[in-house]
Design a protein around this motif. Structure first.
Motif, PDB file in Angstrom:
ATOM      1  N   MET A 100       0.808  -1.217   0.000  1.00 59.60           N
ATOM      2  CA  MET A 100       0.000   0.000   0.000  1.00 59.60           C
ATOM      3  C   MET A 100       0.842   1.268   0.000  1.00 59.60           C
ATOM      4  O   MET A 100       0.579   2.210  -0.733  1.00 59.60           O
ATOM      5  CB  MET A 100      -0.907  -0.048   1.213  1.00 59.60           C
ATOM      6  N   LYS A 101       1.901   1.277   0.824  1.00 61.14           N
ATOM      7  CA  LYS A 101       2.697   2.498   0.954  1.00 61.14           C
ATOM      8  C   LYS A 101       3.364   2.869  -0.356  1.00 61.14           C
ATOM      9  O   LYS A 101       3.286   3.997  -0.820  1.00 61.14           O
ATOM     10  CB  LYS A 101       3.750   2.330   2.059  1.00 61.14           C
ATOM     11  N   ALA A 102       4.022   1.893  -0.967  1.00 64.18           N
ATOM     12  CA  ALA A 102       4.743   2.186  -2.207  1.00 64.18           C
ATOM     13  C   ALA A 102       3.783   2.515  -3.337  1.00 64.18           C
ATOM     14  O   ALA A 102       4.051   3.377  -4.167  1.00 64.18           O
ATOM     15  CB  ALA A 102       5.616   0.998  -2.593  1.00 64.18           C
ATOM     16  N   ILE A 103       2.661   1.836  -3.371  1.00 66.21           N
ATOM     17  CA  ILE A 103       1.758   1.983  -4.513  1.00 66.21           C
ATOM     18  C   ILE A 103       0.914   3.243  -4.413  1.00 66.21           C
ATOM     19  O   ILE A 103       0.697   3.926  -5.413  1.00 66.21           O
ATOM     20  CB  ILE A 103       0.850   0.734  -4.648  1.00 66.21           C
ATOM     21  N   PHE A 104       0.413   3.551  -3.245  1.00 66.02           N
ATOM     22  CA  PHE A 104      -0.575   4.629  -3.130  1.00 66.02           C
ATOM     23  C   PHE A 104      -0.098   5.863  -2.356  1.00 66.02           C
ATOM     24  O   PHE A 104      -0.485   6.974  -2.708  1.00 66.02           O
ATOM     25  CB  PHE A 104      -1.862   4.105  -2.502  1.00 66.02           C
ATOM     26  N   ALA A 105       0.680   5.676  -1.292  1.00 62.91           N
ATOM     27  CA  ALA A 105       0.991   6.812  -0.419  1.00 62.91           C
ATOM     28  C   ALA A 105       1.676   7.933  -1.197  1.00 62.91           C
ATOM     29  O   ALA A 105       2.696   7.714  -1.845  1.00 62.91           O
ATOM     30  CB  ALA A 105       1.861   6.351   0.750  1.00 62.91           C
ATOM     31  N   LYS A 106       1.091   9.102  -1.150  1.00 63.43           N
ATOM     32  CA  LYS A 106       1.598  10.315  -1.815  1.00 63.43           C
ATOM     33  C   LYS A 106       1.629  10.209  -3.338  1.00 63.43           C
ATOM     34  O   LYS A 106       2.234  11.059  -3.994  1.00 63.43           O
ATOM     35  CB  LYS A 106       2.981  10.695  -1.282  1.00 63.43           C
ATOM     36  N   ARG A 107       1.017   9.184  -3.894  1.00 65.89           N
ATOM     37  CA  ARG A 107       1.046   9.077  -5.361  1.00 65.89           C
ATOM     38  C   ARG A 107       0.053  10.077  -5.957  1.00 65.89           C
ATOM     39  O   ARG A 107      -1.131  10.078  -5.609  1.00 65.89           O
ATOM     40  CB  ARG A 107       0.675   7.661  -5.810  1.00 65.89           C
ATOM     41  N   PRO A 108       0.516  10.930  -6.882  1.00 63.34           N
ATOM     42  CA  PRO A 108      -0.415  11.823  -7.557  1.00 63.34           C
ATOM     43  C   PRO A 108      -1.479  10.995  -8.280  1.00 63.34           C
ATOM     44  O   PRO A 108      -1.141  10.110  -9.080  1.00 63.34           O
ATOM     45  CB  PRO A 108       0.466  12.585  -8.557  1.00 63.34           C
ATOM     46  N   THR A 109      -2.736  11.251  -7.957  1.00 65.06           N
ATOM     47  CA  THR A 109      -3.829  10.427  -8.468  1.00 65.06           C
ATOM     48  C   THR A 109      -4.993  11.295  -8.914  1.00 65.06           C
ATOM     49  O   THR A 109      -5.375  12.242  -8.226  1.00 65.06           O
ATOM     50  CB  THR A 109      -4.293   9.450  -7.353  1.00 65.06           C
ATOM     51  N   GLY A 110      -5.528  10.944 -10.071  1.00 64.89           N
ATOM     52  CA  GLY A 110      -6.732  11.599 -10.563  1.00 64.89           C
ATOM     53  C   GLY A 110      -7.837  10.573 -10.679  1.00 64.89           C
ATOM     54  O   GLY A 110      -7.568   9.363 -10.773  1.00 64.89           O
ATOM     55  N   ILE A 111      -9.066  11.030 -10.648  1.00 64.41           N
ATOM     56  CA  ILE A 111     -10.187  10.104 -10.836  1.00 64.41           C
ATOM     57  C   ILE A 111     -11.193  10.725 -11.795  1.00 64.41           C
ATOM     58  O   ILE A 111     -11.597  11.876 -11.634  1.00 64.41           O
ATOM     59  CB  ILE A 111     -10.797   9.657  -9.479  1.00 64.41           C
ATOM     60  N   ILE A 112     -11.520   9.952 -12.829  1.00 66.13           N
ATOM     61  CA  ILE A 112     -12.491  10.381 -13.833  1.00 66.13           C
ATOM     62  C   ILE A 112     -13.416   9.193 -14.103  1.00 66.13           C
ATOM     63  O   ILE A 112     -13.147   8.085 -13.624  1.00 66.13           O
ATOM     64  CB  ILE A 112     -11.811  10.841 -15.151  1.00 66.13           C
TER      65      ILE A 112
END
Ligand code: FNR
Length: 191
Positions: A100-112
């Motif tokens: 979870m940490k490497a994949i998501f934490a602080k990852r710039p993410t957009g949702i459409i």
């Protein structure tokens, strides 16, 4: 340098409007942004016994590698019964177990997202928020893409033909590009 974005479609359907939206984003990506399209094909239903036995499934590991290889994540979500589709939530749940940490934490993410109703995934995008908050992504909120009545926005080949939607998606991607660029610059100056 080029910003690499992984657009992850939350639908398995061959003729999915959301996969078509991910492809439209790929073709409308601004100069300096490269979008790769990924899907959730091959990911089994989450089962803690599978995880404890065989470990994280290969399809999850592969998607994890694709996400880690990109600078940002663009989630392209359908809407089922005003909420998040189980298929997509299941994929994100598996990924959260993979690292979870490497994949998501602080990852710039957009949702459409795209849906067939008049509201264009407004409910499912909102329903994702508690999960994205827990995962710790850095969510882009500078614009939104809510493709309503998707059956009228795409042609039979899955090309995004609605001009207003194309324009909005292009503007969204420009803003997202700036967001990812700034986060990359902040990351490299912190190192
Ligand atoms: C839907 N659909 C739908 N659409 C919507 O705008 N709001 C909703 O709440 C729902 N609910 C819903 C539930 C279930 C179980 C299904 C299968 C479908 C319709 C949905 O927008 C449509 O099937 C899209 O085509 C799904 O996205 P993809 O597969 O085209 O990407």
């Amino acid at each position: 340098s080029t910003c690499r974005v992984l657009a992850l479609s939350g639908s398995l359907r061959h003729a999915s409007f959301n996969t078509a939206l991910a492809r439209a984003a790929q073709s409308l990506a601004p100069q300096g942004m490269d979008i790769e399209v990924a899907t959730l094909h091959g990911i089994p239903l989450y089962d803690g016994d599978t995880e404890a036995g065989e470990g994280i499934p290969a399809a999850v590991q592969q998607l994890k590698a694709q996400i880690l290889n990109a600078d940002a994540l663009l989630m392209v979500t359908p809407e089922y019964n005003n909420g998040v589709p189980g298929v997509f939530k299941n994929g994100i749940d598996w990924l959260s177990r993979a690292d979870m940490k490497a994949i998501f934490a602080k990852r710039p993410t957009g949702i459409i997202g795209a849906s067939m109703s008049g509201f264009g995934t407004v409910s499912s995008q909102a329903a994702w928020l508690p999960t994205l908050k827990l995962l710790g992504v850095t969510l882009y909120s500078g614009g939104s893409v809510l493709v309503s009545r998707a059956q009228n926005a795409f042609n039979a080949e899955g090309a995004l033909t609605d001009e207003a939607t194309r324009k909005n998606l292009g503007a969204y991607l420009s803003g997202f590009h700036e967001f990812v660029r700034l986060s990359k610059a902040a990351k490299s100056s912190a190192q």
